[in-house]
Design a protein around this motif. Structure first.
Motif, mmCIF file in Angstrom:
data_model
loop_
_atom_site.group_PDB
_atom_site.id
_atom_site.type_symbol
_atom_site.label_atom_id
_atom_site.label_comp_id
_atom_site.label_asym_id
_atom_site.label_seq_id
_atom_site.Cartn_x
_atom_site.Cartn_y
_atom_site.Cartn_z
ATOM 1 N N GLU A 12 0.856 -1.331 0.313
ATOM 2 C CA GLU A 12 0.187 0.194 -0.068
ATOM 3 C C GLU A 12 0.453 1.081 -0.301
ATOM 4 O O GLU A 12 1.555 1.290 0.702
ATOM 5 N N GLY A 13 0.793 2.428 -0.648
ATOM 6 C CA GLY A 13 1.307 3.653 -0.696
ATOM 7 C C GLY A 13 2.608 3.277 -1.593
ATOM 8 O O GLY A 13 3.135 4.047 -1.886
ATOM 9 N N GLY A 46 -7.769 2.817 -0.729
ATOM 10 C CA GLY A 46 -6.252 2.435 0.350
ATOM 11 C C GLY A 46 -7.259 1.668 1.636
ATOM 12 O O GLY A 46 -8.826 1.995 1.546
ATOM 13 N N THR A 47 -6.750 1.427 2.352
ATOM 14 C CA THR A 47 -7.457 0.762 3.879
ATOM 15 C C THR A 47 -7.482 1.897 4.684
ATOM 16 O O THR A 47 -7.824 1.460 5.840
ATOM 17 N N GLU A 48 -7.391 3.339 4.653
ATOM 18 C CA GLU A 48 -7.757 4.130 5.547
ATOM 19 C C GLU A 48 -9.315 3.841 5.716
ATOM 20 O O GLU A 48 -9.502 3.976 7.508
ATOM 21 N N ASP A 49 -9.678 3.450 4.431
ATOM 22 C CA ASP A 49 -11.664 3.229 5.472
ATOM 23 C C ASP A 49 -12.145 1.894 5.645
ATOM 24 O O ASP A 49 -13.423 1.412 5.116
ATOM 25 N N ASP A 64 -11.283 -0.671 12.339
ATOM 26 C CA ASP A 64 -11.277 -0.324 11.231
ATOM 27 C C ASP A 64 -9.795 -0.139 11.156
ATOM 28 O O ASP A 64 -8.500 0.014 10.862
ATOM 29 N N GLY A 65 -9.684 0.621 9.692
ATOM 30 C CA GLY A 65 -8.651 1.327 8.669
ATOM 31 C C GLY A 65 -8.119 2.303 9.341
ATOM 32 O O GLY A 65 -8.930 3.167 10.337
ATOM 33 N N PRO A 66 -6.317 2.679 8.406
ATOM 34 C CA PRO A 66 -5.956 1.597 7.931
ATOM 35 C C PRO A 66 -5.366 0.505 9.100
ATOM 36 O O PRO A 66 -5.448 0.967 9.988
ATOM 37 N N TYR A 67 -4.734 0.247 8.435
ATOM 38 C CA TYR A 67 -3.656 -1.025 9.047
ATOM 39 C C TYR A 67 -2.160 -0.999 8.675
ATOM 40 O O TYR A 67 -1.681 -1.674 8.150
ATOM 41 N N ALA A 68 -2.028 -0.855 9.441
ATOM 42 C CA ALA A 68 -0.215 -0.199 9.220
ATOM 43 C C ALA A 68 0.577 -1.411 9.674
ATOM 44 O O ALA A 68 2.031 -1.221 9.126
#
Length: 125
Positions: A12-13, A46-49, A64-68
């Motif tokens: 991601e990113g 992305g996983t932010e939501d 809930d995301g994001p998932y560091a």
């Protein structure tokens, strides 16, 4: 006719793909759809939501995301249909090779799994 699910997993990113990949994918997906192989699909945000429901020991927890801690996330999916497994594998390889050609700095995994058309068996208690 067997159906398959294609997934794209990547870090991601990792940045935005180049326009050349978008152009190549539009052409490829158009050809696959016209041939009756690409049924549906798309990219994912992305996983932010993102929302996960985790079940452990009879308890359900919402996370809930994001998932560091996530190293790779599913970035896209496709529902595919081919006459044979071999044709599906060749199609998924061609899809992956488009990424290698047009976005060589990308690190991703393109996964292909056959869709089960049979009802799942109930787990015994």
């Amino acid at each position: 006719m067997p159906r398959f699910m294609g997934f794209v997993r990547m870090v991601e990113g990792g940045g935005m793909p180049p326009q050349a990949l978008f152009d190549a994918m539009d052409k490829y997906i158009g050809e696959q759809a016209q041939a009756g192989h690409f049924l549906d699909g798309g990219g994912l945000f992305g996983t932010e939501d993102a929302v996960n429901f985790v079940v452990r020991k009879g308890e359900t927890t919402r996370v809930d995301g994001p998932y560091a801690e996530a190293k790779e996330v599913v970035g896209g999916w496709a529902l595919l249909q081919y006459d044979t497994l071999e044709e599906a594998i060749a199609g998924q390889q061609e899809f992956a090779e488009l990424h290698a050609k047009y976005w060589p700095e990308c690190e991703m995994v393109a996964t292909l799994r056959q869709v089960s058309d049979e009802a799942p068996e109930a787990a015994s208690a």
